[in-house]
Design a protein around this motif. Structure first.
Motif, PDB file in Angstrom:
ATOM      1  N   THR A  83      -2.329  13.050  -7.941  1.00 14.94           N
ATOM      2  CA  THR A  83      -3.528  12.425  -6.753  1.00 14.94           C
ATOM      3  C   THR A  83      -2.258  12.003  -4.905  1.00 14.94           C
ATOM      4  N   THR A  99      -4.879   9.602  -0.490  1.00 17.16           N
ATOM      5  CA  THR A  99      -6.308  10.115  -1.890  1.00 17.16           C
ATOM      6  C   THR A  99      -6.924  10.838  -1.498  1.00 17.16           C
ATOM      7  N   ALA A 100      -8.101  11.137  -1.582  1.00 14.18           N
ATOM      8  CA  ALA A 100      -8.879  11.506  -1.152  1.00 14.18           C
ATOM      9  C   ALA A 100     -10.496  11.023  -0.502  1.00 14.18           C
ATOM     10  N   SER A 101     -10.182   9.818  -0.805  1.00 17.80           N
ATOM     11  CA  SER A 101     -10.490   9.097  -0.212  1.00 17.80           C
ATOM     12  C   SER A 101     -10.823   8.577   0.915  1.00 17.80           C
ATOM     13  N   ASN A 102      -9.062   8.240   1.051  1.00 19.07           N
ATOM     14  CA  ASN A 102      -8.840   7.781   2.255  1.00 19.07           C
ATOM     15  C   ASN A 102      -7.925   8.632   2.901  1.00 19.07           C
ATOM     16  N   HIS A 124      -8.096  18.855  -1.850  1.00 14.90           N
ATOM     17  CA  HIS A 124      -9.660  18.231  -2.103  1.00 14.90           C
ATOM     18  C   HIS A 124     -10.253  18.378  -0.897  1.00 14.90           C
ATOM     19  N   ASP A 138     -14.185  16.452  -2.006  1.00 14.58           N
ATOM     20  CA  ASP A 138     -13.982  15.405  -1.719  1.00 14.58           C
ATOM     21  C   ASP A 138     -13.910  14.682  -0.797  1.00 14.58           C
ATOM     22  N   VAL A 139     -13.062  15.053   0.045  1.00 17.99           N
ATOM     23  CA  VAL A 139     -12.664  14.845   1.772  1.00 17.99           C
ATOM     24  C   VAL A 139     -13.372  14.168   2.398  1.00 17.99           C
ATOM     25  N   SER A 171     -16.055  12.050   1.779  1.00 15.15           N
ATOM     26  CA  SER A 171     -16.139  10.884   1.501  1.00 15.15           C
ATOM     27  C   SER A 171     -16.232   9.962   2.876  1.00 15.15           C
ATOM     28  N   LYS A 172     -16.260   8.286   3.004  1.00 11.68           N
ATOM     29  CA  LYS A 172     -16.853   7.824   3.926  1.00 11.68           C
ATOM     30  C   LYS A 172     -15.745   7.859   5.610  1.00 11.68           C
ATOM     31  N   GLU A 173     -14.866   7.887   4.948  1.00 13.63           N
ATOM     32  CA  GLU A 173     -13.786   7.846   5.301  1.00 13.63           C
ATOM     33  C   GLU A 173     -13.762   9.281   6.790  1.00 13.63           C
ATOM     34  N   TYR A 174     -13.991  10.429   6.220  1.00 17.46           N
ATOM     35  CA  TYR A 174     -14.265  11.462   6.959  1.00 17.46           C
ATOM     36  C   TYR A 174     -15.547  11.415   7.974  1.00 17.46           C
TER      37      TYR A 174
END
Length: 539
Positions: free
Chosen positions: A34, A476-479, A506, A509-510, A513-516
């Motif tokens: 990752t 990571t993909a989530s952040n 990614h 997943d991006v 994500s919540k951050e996106y």
């Protein structure tokens, strides 16, 4: 020894270890990694060997040892990232070229998809590499993937130097004579192509047995062609670009010929023309060419460039402030491939003295006894030295100079105290000041974003880049959307690009994500627009 080729870097250390810095940003999605960036990987197959040099192109790499052994490995472009683009990845591990195992090789060279090897007794071997081979080519003017000796044209001649262009070759004999063969479409070998060839050997390894030639095209030399463009002067060095040639005589005169669409031959308004003597104000002692760039070093050590350089076409040689050929190659648009490895020689005494200096600087940081300047953050004091701050930091340089002017260079508080606003924490500001002394960031990863913001406000570009490199390990993909936003806010272009490229690999997943989802619409719109330009959305 350091060799840069494309997105990879080869490093040979003093203890004979060989590492590759592998930019795996497009490779990690298939192996569960990752993180992306340059990661050193030991090349066990080459470790412990006396590496003499490397040669490379966009498809494969050759390594030559001092003992005359040749190793080869390469890439393909068959792997796909999430956005559907084809990615060059390492295809094989270094393997010895067995067909040359009974020969002592002293030099190697690479064309676009072929290789040359020079033996210690002046013989030349040629072979074709299959790494990265795409398309269907029916012609082969350099042999197959088994090395074969160039004959019979060179029998009785001893070759002392070899060079490869994209699809052509040049060699120099011990008598200073120059020969070439291969593609001649742009006149990079000679300007009077012959329409037929003769060879005494019709075996599968002879030029005639390798290529069906149309006499009407007159664009290839299958046999070796002597180049007599230098008025009988001995040639001491030859170098090739994609489709042009530079030759240096023993009198320090430089000749150039071949394709000239970027001015790489050194004359304006001609695309392909006869050999000329390049007009330089001093004798030439060294030359280099790569892609559509030409480089010469004069007797006064001035580095001249012409052709594709500085983002423009330079049609006549211009002097530069460069000290080395490598510096000029960096400014070519062609490809990020070094012509020859860079060897760095550092004595043990020098290293020891350098380490002593660095240790002394580190020990001087926050030393109350020797400091002449105090920084106060959150009520806590950090003891530093005005001279170091003045040398290392633009922000403090301006502040110290301003204080000196206001106080007439005299009667400054002893020691002066600079109070930092509550914008930055004590731990981050102390890490920043210590970085000015040591060049090293010592800080928990959750505080590095704050340091990056400080570096941006203080115009510390190198520190900002270092913060970005540290944060790459946390992406990571989530952040990644969060870090992408912060990179934009800090104007950290390199880190922003890193996050964008990571997100492309990614994408699904991006965007989920919540951050996106938290991103404001302007950043989202710009991201989607850039992603579309990168063909991230397949239809």
């Amino acid at each position: 020894m350091v060799m840069v080729y494309g997105k990879w870097v080869l490093i040979v250390t003093k203890d004979k270890n060989v590492y590759i810095l592998d930019h795996n940003k497009d490779d990690h999605s298939n192996i569960g990694d990752t993180n992306i960036g340059l990661y050193p990987k030991k090349m066990k197959e080459l470790c412990g060997k006396n590496i003499k040099t490397f040669a490379c192109n966009s498809y494969y790499v050759l390594a030559l040892t001092e003992e005359g052994e040749v190793y080869s490995w390469g890439f393909n472009k068959k792997r796909k990232s999430d956005n559907g683009s084809h990615i060059p990845v390492i295809l094989s591990t270094p393997t010895r070229v067995i067909s040359l195992s009974e020969k002592c090789i002293v030099d190697i060279a690479c064309g676009s998809r072929h290789s040359l090897a020079l033996t210690n007794d002046g013989k030349v071997y040629s072979w074709r590499e299959n790494y990265g081979h795409v398309g269907n080519e029916s012609t082969n003017i350099f042999g197959d993937n088994l090395p074969w000796m160039m004959k019979p044209e060179f029998e009785g001649k001893k070759i002392v130097s070899i060079a490869c262009g994209s699809m052509f070759n040049m060699v120099i004999t011990d008598e200073g004579k120059l020969y070439g063969w291969g593609d001649n479409e742009s006149g990079q070998i000679a300007v009077d192509p012959i329409s037929h060839f003769a060879a005494s050997d019709h075996s599968p390894f002879s030029p005639l047995g390798l290529y069906s030639y149309d006499p009407s095209e007159k664009k290839h030399y299958l046999c070796f062609r002597e180049i007599t463009v230098t008025d009988g002067k001995a040639i001491v060095k030859v170098t090739c670009g994609f489709e042009h040639t530079l030759a240096l005589t023993d009198e320090g005169k430089l000749y150039a010929w071949g394709k000239n669409d970027n001015g790489q031959v050194g004359v304006n308004e001609r695309t392909s023309f006869d050999p000329i003597m390049v007009n330089l104000p001093e004798k030439v002692i060294d030359i280099a060419a790569y892609g559509n760039l030409s480089i010469a070093i004069g007797s006064n050590e001035t580095v001249y460039v012409w052709g594709d350089c500085f983002g423009q076409n330079i049609t006549t040689p211009i002097p530069t402030g460069f000290c080395k050929i490598y510096e000029a190659l960096v400014h070519s648009k062609s490809y990020y491939i070094m012509q020859k490895p860079l060897t760095v020689t550092i004595t043990e005494n020098y290293v020891e003295e350098l380490l002593n200096i660095l240790k002394s600087l580190e020990a001087a940081f926050d030393d109350l006894l020797t400091s002449d300047f105090t920084v106060q953050v959150e009520g806590k004091f950090i003891h530093v030295h005005r001279a170091i701050l003045n040398i290392r930091c633009q922000h403090f340089r301006k502040m110290i100079q301003h204080d000196c002017i206001e106080n007439g260079n005299e009667n400054l508080p002893s020691p002066p105290i600079h109070i930092v606003s509550d914008k930055f924490s004590y731990i981050v500001y102390k890490a920043f000041l210590k970085y000015l002394y040591t060049g090293i960031v010592v800080l928990p990863s959750d505080k590095v974003l704050e340091l990056m913001k400080l570096a941006g406000e203080y115009c510390e570009t190198n520190l900002k880049k270092e913060c970005g490199r540290i944060l790459e390990q946390e992406v990571t993909a989530s952040n990644v959307a969060f870090f992408y936003k912060k990179a934009i806010e800090c104007n950290a272009k390199e880190f922003e690009e890193f996050c964008f490229q990571f997100a492309l690999c990614h994408m699904k997943d991006v965007v989920l994500s919540k951050e996106y989802i938290k991103l404001d619409m302007t950043i989202k719109d710009n991201f989607i627009h850039r992603a579309a330009e990168e063909n991230a959305f397949r239809t």
